[in-house]
Design an enzyme around this catalytic site. Structure first.
Site, short mmCIF file in Angstrom:
data_model
loop_
_atom_site.label_atom_id
_atom_site.label_comp_id
_atom_site.label_asym_id
_atom_site.label_seq_id
_atom_site.Cartn_x
_atom_site.Cartn_y
_atom_site.Cartn_z
N ARG A 151 0.82 -1.21 0.00
CA ARG A 151 0.00 0.00 0.00
C ARG A 151 0.86 1.26 0.00
O ARG A 151 0.74 2.12 -0.87
CB ARG A 151 -0.90 0.00 1.25
CG ARG A 151 -2.08 -0.92 1.17
CD ARG A 151 -2.83 -0.89 2.48
NE ARG A 151 -2.04 -1.47 3.55
CZ ARG A 151 -2.23 -2.69 4.04
NH1 ARG A 151 -3.20 -3.44 3.59
NH2 ARG A 151 -1.45 -3.18 5.00
N ILE A 152 1.76 1.38 1.00
CA ILE A 152 2.53 2.62 1.13
C ILE A 152 3.59 2.70 0.03
O ILE A 152 3.77 3.76 -0.59
CB ILE A 152 3.15 2.73 2.54
CG1 ILE A 152 2.01 2.76 3.58
CG2 ILE A 152 4.01 3.98 2.67
CD1 ILE A 152 2.45 2.64 5.02
N ASP A 171 10.19 -6.56 -4.61
CA ASP A 171 9.12 -7.16 -3.80
C ASP A 171 8.84 -8.52 -4.42
O ASP A 171 8.22 -8.63 -5.48
CB ASP A 171 7.85 -6.28 -3.85
CG ASP A 171 6.77 -6.79 -2.90
OD1 ASP A 171 6.71 -8.01 -2.67
OD2 ASP A 171 5.98 -5.96 -2.40
N CYS A 230 10.67 4.74 6.66
CA CYS A 230 9.46 5.14 7.40
C CYS A 230 8.60 3.91 7.62
O CYS A 230 7.39 4.03 7.76
CB CYS A 230 8.67 6.18 6.60
SG CYS A 230 9.50 7.76 6.51
N ARG A 232 9.61 0.31 9.56
CA ARG A 232 9.81 -0.16 10.93
C ARG A 232 11.29 -0.18 11.28
O ARG A 232 12.12 -0.56 10.46
CB ARG A 232 9.29 -1.60 11.08
CG ARG A 232 7.82 -1.67 11.41
CD ARG A 232 7.56 -1.17 12.85
NE ARG A 232 6.16 -1.11 13.17
CZ ARG A 232 5.35 -0.07 12.93
NH1 ARG A 232 5.82 1.02 12.36
NH2 ARG A 232 4.09 -0.10 13.27
N ASP A 256 12.50 7.50 10.30
CA ASP A 256 11.32 7.88 11.08
C ASP A 256 11.12 6.86 12.20
O ASP A 256 10.42 7.13 13.17
CB ASP A 256 10.09 7.88 10.16
CG ASP A 256 8.82 8.31 10.89
OD1 ASP A 256 8.84 9.40 11.50
OD2 ASP A 256 7.82 7.57 10.86
N GLU A 261 12.55 2.30 20.44
CA GLU A 261 11.93 3.62 20.55
C GLU A 261 11.45 3.82 21.99
O GLU A 261 11.00 2.85 22.60
CB GLU A 261 10.76 3.74 19.57
CG GLU A 261 11.23 3.62 18.13
CD GLU A 261 10.11 3.76 17.10
OE1 GLU A 261 8.97 4.03 17.48
OE2 GLU A 261 10.40 3.61 15.90
N HIS A 279 9.19 8.98 14.85
CA HIS A 279 8.07 8.13 14.43
C HIS A 279 6.78 8.95 14.20
O HIS A 279 5.78 8.78 14.91
CB HIS A 279 7.80 7.03 15.48
CG HIS A 279 7.05 5.85 14.91
ND1 HIS A 279 7.26 4.57 15.38
CD2 HIS A 279 6.11 5.74 13.94
CE1 HIS A 279 6.47 3.73 14.71
NE2 HIS A 279 5.75 4.43 13.85
N GLY A 281 5.30 9.16 11.03
CA GLY A 281 4.73 8.78 9.73
C GLY A 281 3.22 8.88 9.67
O GLY A 281 2.66 9.33 8.67
P1 NAD Z 1 1.66 -3.75 2.96
O1 NAD Z 1 1.39 -5.05 3.61
O2 NAD Z 1 0.60 -3.15 2.11
O3 NAD Z 1 3.01 -3.88 2.07
C1 NAD Z 1 4.18 -4.55 2.45
C2 NAD Z 1 4.86 -5.04 1.17
O4 NAD Z 1 6.12 -5.60 1.49
C3 NAD Z 1 4.07 -6.13 0.43
O5 NAD Z 1 3.84 -5.78 -0.91
C4 NAD Z 1 4.96 -7.37 0.52
O6 NAD Z 1 4.83 -8.21 -0.60
C5 NAD Z 1 6.32 -6.73 0.62
N1 NAD Z 1 7.35 -7.58 1.20
C6 NAD Z 1 7.23 -8.52 2.19
N2 NAD Z 1 8.44 -9.05 2.47
C7 NAD Z 1 9.34 -8.43 1.66
C8 NAD Z 1 10.73 -8.54 1.50
N3 NAD Z 1 11.46 -9.38 2.23
N4 NAD Z 1 11.33 -7.74 0.59
C9 NAD Z 1 10.62 -6.86 -0.17
N5 NAD Z 1 9.28 -6.73 -0.06
C10 NAD Z 1 8.65 -7.49 0.84
O7 NAD Z 1 2.10 -2.76 4.13
P2 NAD Z 1 1.99 -1.16 4.17
O8 NAD Z 1 0.66 -0.76 4.68
O9 NAD Z 1 2.49 -0.61 2.91
O10 NAD Z 1 3.03 -0.84 5.36
C11 NAD Z 1 4.43 -0.91 5.13
C12 NAD Z 1 5.21 -0.64 6.41
O11 NAD Z 1 4.97 0.69 6.86
C13 NAD Z 1 4.85 -1.53 7.60
O12 NAD Z 1 6.05 -1.88 8.25
C14 NAD Z 1 4.03 -0.62 8.52
O13 NAD Z 1 4.08 -1.01 9.87
C15 NAD Z 1 4.77 0.69 8.28
N6 NAD Z 1 4.04 1.91 8.65
C16 NAD Z 1 4.75 2.88 9.29
C17 NAD Z 1 4.15 4.07 9.62
C18 NAD Z 1 4.91 5.12 10.36
O14 NAD Z 1 4.34 5.81 11.19
N7 NAD Z 1 6.18 5.30 10.10
C19 NAD Z 1 2.80 4.28 9.28
C20 NAD Z 1 2.10 3.28 8.61
C21 NAD Z 1 2.74 2.08 8.29
C1 MLT Z 2 1.63 2.12 11.98
O1 MLT Z 2 2.13 0.99 11.91
O2 MLT Z 2 0.44 2.32 11.70
C2 MLT Z 2 2.47 3.27 12.35
O3 MLT Z 2 3.73 2.97 12.77
C3 MLT Z 2 1.82 4.39 13.07
C4 MLT Z 2 1.59 4.25 14.53
O4 MLT Z 2 2.16 3.44 15.21
O5 MLT Z 2 0.76 4.99 15.02
#
Ligand code: NAD
Ligand code: MLT
Length: 531
Positions: A151-152, A171, A230, A232, A256, A261, A279, A281
């Site tokens: 997604r992101i 990916d 951004c 984990r 981030d 943490e 953190h 994001g």
């Molecule tokens: P998602 O599940 O939609 O996407 C993750 C992608 O990673 C998938 O397409 C998967 O196929 C791929 N993947 C899995 N293992 C892999 C590997 N070894 N190498 C390459 N690709 C691989 O997840 P998302 O919603 O896009 O979230 C992504 C990350 O962002 C998560 O770790 C989530 O916790 C983090 N996040 C952080 C914040 C923040 O505040 N910084 C906010 C939201 C999400």
């Molecule tokens: C998440 O995984 O959604 C983010 O890291 C944001 C949060 O922890 O609030």
């Protein structure tokens, strides 16, 4: 009245959903220590958190009345989901509510890093006017590499395309055609590290991704490369990053998220070429409202016995089906997970071959679904029996089923072939009675292995002393072997050894095994100990 504990800061809009319903008593108690959480959790029916509260197996065991844990956000790595599942506690999250916030934040970090926004701003606030010290670099025409195209990753890629960057991605769990449809070229892992001018990380933190960007990857990067995380903390090896930034193996990094943490003690903060953010994001008013309202609605539904939108640990299918096909559902899910953890290359197809009379009589669809769920669970969050086939299809991975009633070696068995650009891998399994499931073949190697817990998969030369050699390495490090099976096709050739161990094997021990001359490959696989 149901009692809800909110132990991380959540937008008031979400809390209002619960309070205004009149059915729930809501206690907001922030900054609880692990001990305080343990002593209070017993009084509550629901727990609402973000990423700070750690919901360990110990907390779950002390939670005598807990029915649901709601995570306002995506990552559930701060919750022991398996322990919750075992206790029948539902875990829900809000996987999409902060996608845009996280994508925009990633891009803000990228631009800030490229143009030295933070140090230049601080310098001026300190009353210095230094125009020559903060010359930046452009994005236009540069290569942007995303590790993870979920997604992101996809939202960030779209923003990079708008800046006329060339986007590449690594990916393995998405097909090249699905990526091409959105104008992104999938590349090998090494290529991404070698070719990118900017690298952004968008995977989950799990056994496969932990410290997956470290010394070896920094060696591959251009000295002008800029790295952004951004996703984990823990995906990047921070110690290796510190030295790589000091040595100039890459030009800069923006983080981030951190392994520990709040990251106020990390030496990384002392580096000029590191941009560090606490953190943030998902920290926009909009995202916090979305995730708080979404999680509150799901918790409310769960406590009222209604369906929820985003269950992380959805219960399985109906009881009649479970009774007849139960062992094969568990087997297919575990073989799927095994494949996801060992197979190399870009996934394109999965074939599941059913042999035996059982599968002639029964509807095999749930088994194929279980396989798809097992395959995606190690790499994504929120995979369940409902959405797994849809997620696989959207990733452009082709699934086919074939059947035969021949009973070659076993009364009934399933053989699952995963095809990637590196070739095919087959894993076959069977069930003895209602409970005893086994892996009986990996490619041409026949065996009899229990698919449970921590397992070492080793490809070794079939020569005298190999079992003793591996046993000694593990034994010397206090790792107990629970079971072991060797599969070989011809004496003296390559053999496959599967070893069930009582505790996870640390990376250093895996490296010691891999360093042995007669060992070609070693990988640790984690499978659940329960169905
Ligand atoms: P998602 O599940 O939609 O996407 C993750 C992608 O990673 C998938 O397409 C998967 O196929 C791929 N993947 C899995 N293992 C892999 C590997 N070894 N190498 C390459 N690709 C691989 O997840 P998302 O919603 O896009 O979230 C992504 C990350 O962002 C998560 O770790 C989530 O916790 C983090 N996040 C952080 C914040 C923040 O505040 N910084 C906010 C939201 C999400
Ligand atoms: C998440 O995984 O959604 C983010 O890291 C944001 C949060 O922890 O609030």
């Amino acid at each position: 009245m149901n009692k809800v504990l909110v132990s991380d800061l959540l937008s008031q809009r979400g809390l209002d959903v619960l309070i205004e319903s009149g059915d729930f008593e809501v206690d907001v108690i922030l900054n609880l220590t692990d001990k305080e959480l343990l002593s209070r959790i017993g009084d509550y029916n629901a727990l609402l958190i973000r990423s700070a509260t750690r919901v360990t197996a110990e907390v779950i065991n002390a939670a005598k009345q807990l029915k649901v844990i709601g995570r306002a956000g995506v990552g559930v790595d701060n919750i022991d989901v398996q322990a919750a599942t075992r206790k029948g506690i539902l875990v829900v999250n809000t996987p999409t509510g902060n996608t845009i916030a996280a994508a925009e934040h990633t891009f803000a970090m990228l631009l800030a890093l490229a143009r030295n926004i933070v140090p230049a701003g601080i310098s001026l606030k300190n009353r210095a006017w230094k125009r020559n010290e903060f010359i930046g670099v452009e994005l236009y025409g540069k290569v942007f590499g995303t590790v993870g195209l979920g997604r992101i990753g996809q939202e960030v890629a779209r923003r990079a395309q708008a800046f006329k960057m060339q986007v590449i991605a690594y990916d393995p769990y998405i097909s090249s055609s699905a990526a091409e449809e959105i104008g992104i070229r999938l590349v090998a892992r090494e290529t991404l590290f070698q070719e990118s001018d900017y690298i952004s990380v968008h995977t989950h933190l799990n056994a496969e991704t932990y410290h997956s960007i470290g010394e070896a990857e920094f060696t591959l990067m251009k000295p002008t490369c800029r790295l952004i995380n951004c996703a984990r903390g823990g995906i990047i090896d921070e110690n290796a990053l510190y030295y790589a930034l000091k040595k100039g193996q890459l030009a800069g990094a923006a983080l981030d998220v951190f392994e520990n943490e709040p990251a106020i003690g990390t030496p990384l903060l002392g580096l000029d070429n590191l941009l560090a953010i606490p953190h943030l994001g998902a920290s926009t008013t909009e995202a916090q409202e979305h995730v708080a309202v979404e999680v509150a609605q799901q918790v409310m539904n769960a406590l009222r016995g209604k369906p929820v939108a985003n269950a992380v640990n959805q219960p399985k299918i109906d009881s009649r089906m479970l009774d007849i096909l139960g062992p094969y559902l568990e087997l297919a899910e575990k073989i799927g997970s095994f494949h996801a953890q060992i197979v190399e290359g870009q996934f394109s197809a999965i074939k599941i071959h059913y042999s035996g009379t059982l599968f002639q009589k029964e509807d095999i669809t749930p088994i194929t679904v279980a396989l798809q769920k097992g395959l995606l669970t190690p790499v994504l969050t929120n995979v369940n029996y409902v959405n797994a086939p849809f997620l696989i299809k959207r990733r452009g991975i082709l699934v086919t089923e074939t059947k035969s009633d021949s009973e070659a070696n076993f009364a009934n068995s399933i053989a699952i072939t995963v095809t990637t650009d590196k070739g095919n891998t087959v894993i076959e399994g069977t069930a003895f009675g209602r409970k005893d499931i086994r892996i009986v073949r990996i490619n041409q190697h026949h065996m009899n292995a229990k698919p449970t817990g921590s397992i070492l998969l080793i490809y070794n030369r079939d020569q005298p002393g190999m079992i003793g050699l591996i046993g000694t390495i593990l034994g010397d490090r206090g790792i107990n072997i629970a079971d072991m099976t060797v599969g070989r096709s011809r004496i003296g050739e390559l053999a496959v050894t599967l070893i069930n161990v009582d505790s996870p094997v640390p990376r250093g021990v895996l490296q010691a095994i891999a360093a042995e001359k007669k060992i070609d490959f070693v990988k640790q696989v984690f499978l659940s100990e329960h169905g």
